[in-house]
Design a protein around this motif. Structure first.
Motif, short mmCIF file in Angstrom:
data_model
loop_
_atom_site.label_atom_id
_atom_site.label_comp_id
_atom_site.label_asym_id
_atom_site.label_seq_id
_atom_site.Cartn_x
_atom_site.Cartn_y
_atom_site.Cartn_z
N ALA A 60 32.76 -14.89 71.46
CA ALA A 60 32.95 -16.26 72.40
C ALA A 60 32.77 -15.88 73.57
O ALA A 60 32.97 -14.92 74.07
N TYR A 151 48.05 -9.51 76.35
CA TYR A 151 48.33 -8.93 74.94
C TYR A 151 49.68 -9.36 74.39
O TYR A 151 49.71 -9.72 73.31
N SER A 200 41.55 -0.58 75.61
CA SER A 200 42.62 -0.04 76.47
C SER A 200 43.91 0.44 75.10
O SER A 200 43.85 0.03 74.36
N SER A 290 39.45 -2.72 80.20
CA SER A 290 38.52 -1.62 80.15
C SER A 290 36.91 -2.03 80.38
O SER A 290 36.04 -1.44 80.43
#
Ligand SMILES: Cc1cc2nc3c(=O)[nH]c(=O)nc-3n(C[C@H](O)[C@H](O)[C@H](O)COP(=O)(O)O)c2cc1C
Length: 371
Positions: A60, A151, A200, A290
């Motif tokens: 995406a 997250y 990460s 990252s």
């Protein structure tokens, strides 16, 4: 458990990372034409299915990087592409991508339940917690909430989605989502495969805890071995395992020399402007991302072809890939190519049989045995 020896047999999943953005994964003006069209992606996916690949994954992406190559200035949308591909294919698994800060989990839960019917249970999701403030910021959908919180949002997202796929009614009052007596029918035929590719520590932990597949990255066997150990350490901490995949670009030639010449040709057309733009967009994001680190490193010596590309004759690609797969060890590879038709065919027809000589069995091999 298979250890790092190349004599041990290992069965892996193979997949293609679909070129839904123009130019694929080489930022250059001298690459084969990779158009961001549904027609091209359908051709690639059907070929991957014919060659015995296990899955096709589409990314995406909402905004490209400009420059003379107009890199990713054109991208077709991931989930609607997978919906159409579900009708255009019969066996291959189809994994679409959602940015968890863009889509509401109840909306995607229903889309996936629908695609489950269209595809006969072949659809899955790749969860992305971020990207960068430009990609989603251009439409006012970027949440400036920091890496760990992204997250946390993604974890809330997938927890809600899984509940909607399995429970009759869902009440949820969380930090990011509120559902009140939320009903989502029909249910998918089985829990969809969920993958996530954050590298990460937070990203890996999220993937291991909540997904079926996590990703490691690295261009040499030593780095991949360390990454594999890192995954096993986190798995032990969270008390759950996930399959380990990696992403590789494969550049084949009739000989090693010919393959290296291809790399030089693509590097000669490197689009520094687009690479700088990509690095700039990620540089504005938090340090923990990252992708930010990777892109800033890339600026130091901008090349069109990633240094972790696997380059050479079919024999040499099979040998290099087998070493990388045994190192982690990996459960699957996701592949990109400069030319997603010609190179994909070369991989399926000339590299896959040679992988067998190095103890790697793929879906294509399994298919042959079944026929
Ligand atoms: C195989 C693969 C697929 C990915 N797909 C997407 C994608 O579709 N869209 C996106 O914005 N980022 C994508 N990413 C980026 C990762 O999801 C992740 O955001 C990035 O590696 C940063 O990791 P971190 O969040 O752990 O720092 C992908 C990465 C890999 C290796």
């Amino acid at each position: 458990m298979h250890m790092g020896s190349t004599t041990t047999e290992r069965t892996i999943d193979t997949g293609v990372f679909l070129p839904v953005g123009n130019g694929g994964w080489i930022i250059s003006t001298t690459t084969p034409d990779v158009p961001a069209t549904y027609g091209y992606n359908r051709e690639v996916t059907r070929l991957a299915e014919e060659l015995g690949f296990d899955f096709a994954l589409s990314m995406a992406k909402w905004r490209g990087y400009g420059g003379p190559s107009q890199h990713w200035d054109y991208t077709i949308e991931s989930l609607s592409t997978m919906g159409a591909l579900a009708e255009a294919t019969e066996r291959i698994k189809l994994w679409g991508t959602v940015h968890t800060m863009v889509w509401h989990p109840a909306v995607v839960a229903k889309m996936v339940a629908t695609l489950d019917q269209v595809s006969g249970g072949r659809v899955g999701l790749n969860l992305v917690s971020g990207s960068n403030p430009f990609d989603q910021g251009q439409m006012g959908l970027w949440k400036d909430i920091g890496h760990a919180e992204r997250y946390a949002l993604a974890e809330e997202w997938i927890t809600v989605a899984k509940r909607l796929w399995s429970e009759d009614r869902v009440d949820h009052s969380g930090t990011h989502f509120t559902l009140e007596d939320c009903v989502s029918r029909p249910k998918p035929s089985a829990m969809p495969t969920i993958i996530s590719a954050g590298t990460s520590d937070t990203g890996l932990e999220f993937a291991i805890r909540n997904c079926d597949v996590c990703f490691v990255s690295g261009s040499d066997d030593q780095t991949l071995r360390q990454m594999g150990e890192r995954v096993r350490r986190i798995s032990a901490e969270v008390g759950k395992e996930a399959k380990i995949y990696a992403l590789f670009m494969v550049i084949p030639g009739a000989t090693d020399e010919e393959a290296r010449e291809r790399v030089m040709r693509y590097d000669a057309g490197v689009d520094v402007e687009a690479i700088e733009r990509q690095a700039y967009e990620y540089s504005t994001d938090v340090k923990e991302n990252s992708m930010r680190t990777k892109n800033l490193q890339r600026l130091e010596d901008p090349r069109a072809v990633s240094r972790s590309a696997v380059v050479g004759s079919p024999e040499s690609i099979a040998e290099q890939l087998a070493t990388l797969i045994h190192a982690a060890p990996l459960d699957g590879v996701t592949l990109t190519f400069p030319d997603f038709i010609g190179d994909l065919r070369t991989f399926g027809e000339e590299v896959v049989p040679r992988l067998r000589d190095h103890g790697i069995v793929t879906g294509a091999e399994k298919l042959k045995v079944a026929q």
